[in-house]
Design a protein around this motif. Structure first.
Motif, short mmCIF file in Angstrom:
data_model
loop_
_atom_site.label_atom_id
_atom_site.label_comp_id
_atom_site.label_asym_id
_atom_site.label_seq_id
_atom_site.Cartn_x
_atom_site.Cartn_y
_atom_site.Cartn_z
N UNK A 108 6.54 87.57 52.55
CA UNK A 108 5.11 87.31 52.42
C UNK A 108 4.31 88.18 53.40
N UNK A 109 3.09 88.45 53.05
CA UNK A 109 2.19 89.21 53.92
C UNK A 109 1.56 88.21 54.88
N UNK A 110 1.90 88.32 56.15
CA UNK A 110 1.41 87.38 57.15
C UNK A 110 -0.02 87.74 57.55
N UNK A 111 -0.29 89.04 57.69
CA UNK A 111 -1.63 89.52 58.01
C UNK A 111 -1.76 90.94 57.49
N UNK A 112 -2.97 91.39 57.24
CA UNK A 112 -3.15 92.78 56.81
C UNK A 112 -2.64 93.73 57.89
N UNK A 113 -2.23 94.93 57.51
CA UNK A 113 -1.76 95.88 58.52
C UNK A 113 -2.88 96.22 59.51
N UNK A 114 -2.48 96.52 60.73
CA UNK A 114 -3.45 96.85 61.77
C UNK A 114 -4.06 98.23 61.58
N UNK A 115 -3.33 99.12 60.92
CA UNK A 115 -3.85 100.46 60.68
C UNK A 115 -3.51 100.89 59.26
N UNK A 116 -4.24 101.87 58.78
CA UNK A 116 -3.99 102.41 57.44
C UNK A 116 -2.97 103.53 57.55
#
Length: 53
Positions: free
Chosen positions: A5-13
């Protein structure tokens, strides 16, 4: 489909994200857009482009 599961969006692109958001929209032509959302169940991508003439 069976990934974590995706816990949080990535910090950077990263490269892949930028490729989807910018290059795909550019290749699809004027008026195209790509929007990515990081949901707990996975990545959702909305791709919008004008119909062919």
């Amino acid at each position: 489909m069976d990934g974590p599961p995706v816990v949080q969006p990535p910090e950077r692109r990263g490269f892949g994200t930028r490729l989807l958001e910018r290059a795909l929209a550019h290749d699809l032509g004027l008026g195209s857009a790509v929007a990515l959302r990081f949901e707990p169940a996975g990545l959702l991508a909305a791709v919008r482009f004008p119909p062919a003439p």
